[in-house]
Motif scaffolding. Structure first.
Motif, PDB file in Angstrom:
ATOM      1  N   SER A   1     -10.128  -5.293  -2.694  1.00 31.67           N
ATOM      2  CA  SER A   1     -11.218  -5.240  -1.720  1.00 31.67           C
ATOM      3  C   SER A   1     -11.033  -6.285  -0.620  1.00 31.67           C
ATOM      4  N   ALA A   2     -10.225  -7.318  -0.885  1.00 27.25           N
ATOM      5  CA  ALA A   2     -10.030  -8.392   0.091  1.00 27.25           C
ATOM      6  C   ALA A   2      -9.171  -7.966   1.278  1.00 27.25           C
ATOM      7  N   ASN A   3      -8.261  -7.005   1.077  1.00 31.01           N
ATOM      8  CA  ASN A   3      -7.384  -6.618   2.187  1.00 31.01           C
ATOM      9  C   ASN A   3      -7.332  -5.115   2.435  1.00 31.01           C
ATOM     10  N   VAL A   4      -8.191  -4.353   1.744  1.00 26.91           N
ATOM     11  CA  VAL A   4      -8.087  -2.893   1.808  1.00 26.91           C
ATOM     12  C   VAL A   4      -8.438  -2.334   3.184  1.00 26.91           C
ATOM     13  N   GLU A   5      -9.308  -2.996   3.922  1.00 24.64           N
ATOM     14  CA  GLU A   5      -9.757  -2.427   5.201  1.00 24.64           C
ATOM     15  C   GLU A   5      -8.605  -2.256   6.185  1.00 24.64           C
ATOM     16  N   ALA A   6      -7.608  -3.151   6.129  1.00 27.35           N
ATOM     17  CA  ALA A   6      -6.469  -3.017   7.038  1.00 27.35           C
ATOM     18  C   ALA A   6      -5.706  -1.732   6.767  1.00 27.35           C
ATOM     19  N   PHE A   7      -5.585  -1.341   5.520  1.00 27.47           N
ATOM     20  CA  PHE A   7      -4.851  -0.121   5.176  1.00 27.47           C
ATOM     21  C   PHE A   7      -5.682   1.131   5.450  1.00 27.47           C
ATOM     22  N   ILE A   8      -6.989   1.018   5.335  1.00 30.38           N
ATOM     23  CA  ILE A   8      -7.862   2.139   5.690  1.00 30.38           C
ATOM     24  C   ILE A   8      -7.750   2.419   7.187  1.00 30.38           C
ATOM     25  N   ALA A   9      -7.715   1.347   7.974  1.00 34.97           N
ATOM     26  CA  ALA A   9      -7.644   1.494   9.425  1.00 34.97           C
ATOM     27  C   ALA A   9      -6.299   2.039   9.899  1.00 34.97           C
ATOM     28  N   ASP A  10      -5.244   1.684   9.206  1.00 29.82           N
ATOM     29  CA  ASP A  10      -3.898   2.056   9.672  1.00 29.82           C
ATOM     30  C   ASP A  10      -2.963   2.117   8.468  1.00 29.82           C
ATOM     31  N   HIS A  11      -2.859   3.298   7.866  1.00 35.00           N
ATOM     32  CA  HIS A  11      -2.008   3.436   6.677  1.00 35.00           C
ATOM     33  C   HIS A  11      -0.537   3.391   7.080  1.00 35.00           C
ATOM     34  N   PRO A  12       0.249   2.563   6.387  1.00 37.90           N
ATOM     35  CA  PRO A  12       1.664   2.449   6.779  1.00 37.90           C
ATOM     36  C   PRO A  12       2.478   3.693   6.439  1.00 37.90           C
TER      37      PRO A  12
END
Length: 309
Positions: free
Chosen positions: A298-309
């Motif tokens: 939950s600490a870093n998930v928002e970055a991957f939701i915004a832009d999945h690599p």
């Protein structure tokens, strides 16, 4: 975005991209996938098709619906359609060697993704690193449980590359924690949410003191989380998954389960196309091109939701 840049840097470092290769020489690529129900395979398919289209390359995709014999028949048909390269994700371990053999007999380069066959590997193998990232996922949930408890492990399809690697990585974490006991494990056939639910439901009834679950794919972990919610058990049960599926990332954001390892699925698809182009042009590509997955909570998930690599 720092995370995205790190992942792309890793992909570039692992790859020999299409420098010097001529995309015009490749007009058509065949792509064989195990299924199109798993988000992981959907993302790879979409990435391959979008990137190939940008280079003027047609992609013929065949979906085996998790049946090895169907996949072999589909690949036999692909070999008659004048493809210039073959991208291959085996539907199972049993028949994994046949499609590469067919392609080589036809003089067609083979790029294996996610799963490889030791006796008949692709000309290059592109995958997410599985051992150390599964170790990190299992270590994370063990830490959340204070290093104590009973674990169940829900495996993917037995014998395929990711199942073997993720088992090894998680087992390493268990071995390092004497307060944790693996009380049961069971294999799935399709890595699916329905299987995760039914397997976890049965195992929680048999082992009601379990407080740790590792599902070797996010679908399995999400199914297990539903089984936990329906179990009525009072203890906190920590659940880890794997892959970084788009739905699973949202679930982690909402606290449905605890952790996953996000793979660079879209980068893998682009790298597969670049590798196919270079191989078709007679170039050299590394035998293995492995991209790290990133521990996601939950600490870093928002970055991957915004832009999945």
């Amino acid at each position: 975005m720092k995370i995205k840049k790190m992942l792309l840097a890793s992909a570039v470092a692992a790859a020999i991209v299409s420098t010097g290769a001529n995309a015009a020489e490749v007009k058509k690529i065949g792509l064989a996938v195990p299924n199109l129900s798993a988000n992981y395979f959907i993302q790879i398919k979409e990435s391959v098709e979008e990137y190939a289209e940008s280079k003027g390359i047609k992609v013929i995709t065949v979906n085996a619906s998790d049946d090895s014999s169907t996949q072999v028949s589909q690949v036999q048909d692909l070999m008659t359609q004048n493809i210039d390269a073959f991208l291959y994700i085996p539907a199972g371990a049993a028949a994994a060697t046949v499609p590469p053999r067919l392609a080589r007999a036809a003089g067609i380069p083979v790029v294996n993704l996610d799963r490889n066959a030791e006796t008949e590997p692709g000309d290059t193998f592109i995958a997410g690193e599985g051992i150390k990232s599964a170790y990190k996922v299992c270590s994370h949930i063990i830490d959340l449980a204070g290093g104590q408890g009973e674990m169940i492990m829900i495996h993917g399809q037995k014998g395929v590359t990711p199942e073997v690697n993720r088992t090894q990585g998680c087992q390493q974490a268990i071995d390092e924690n004497p307060g944790v006991k693996l009380v049961a494990d069971q294999w799935s056939e399709r890595w699916s949410q329905d299987e995760g639910f039914s397997i976890a439901q049965n195992l929680l009834q048999a082992y009601p003191n379990v407080n740790l679950i590792f599902g070797q794919a996010d679908g399995l972990a999400m199914g297990a989380s539903k089984a936990v919610a329906a179990s009525g058990l009072k203890q906190r049960i920590f659940v880890g998954g794997y892959d970084g599926d788009t739905g699973a990332l949202l679930a982690i954001q909402k606290g449905v389960f605890d952790v996953t390892a996000t793979q660079s699925t879209r980068s893998m698809g682009r790298l597969a196309v670049d590798s196919a182009i270079k191989l078709a042009a007679g170039g050299d590509v590394p035998k293995e091109q492995i991209i790290d997955a990133v521990l996601t909570t939950s600490a870093n998930v928002e970055a991957f939701i915004a832009d999945h690599p």
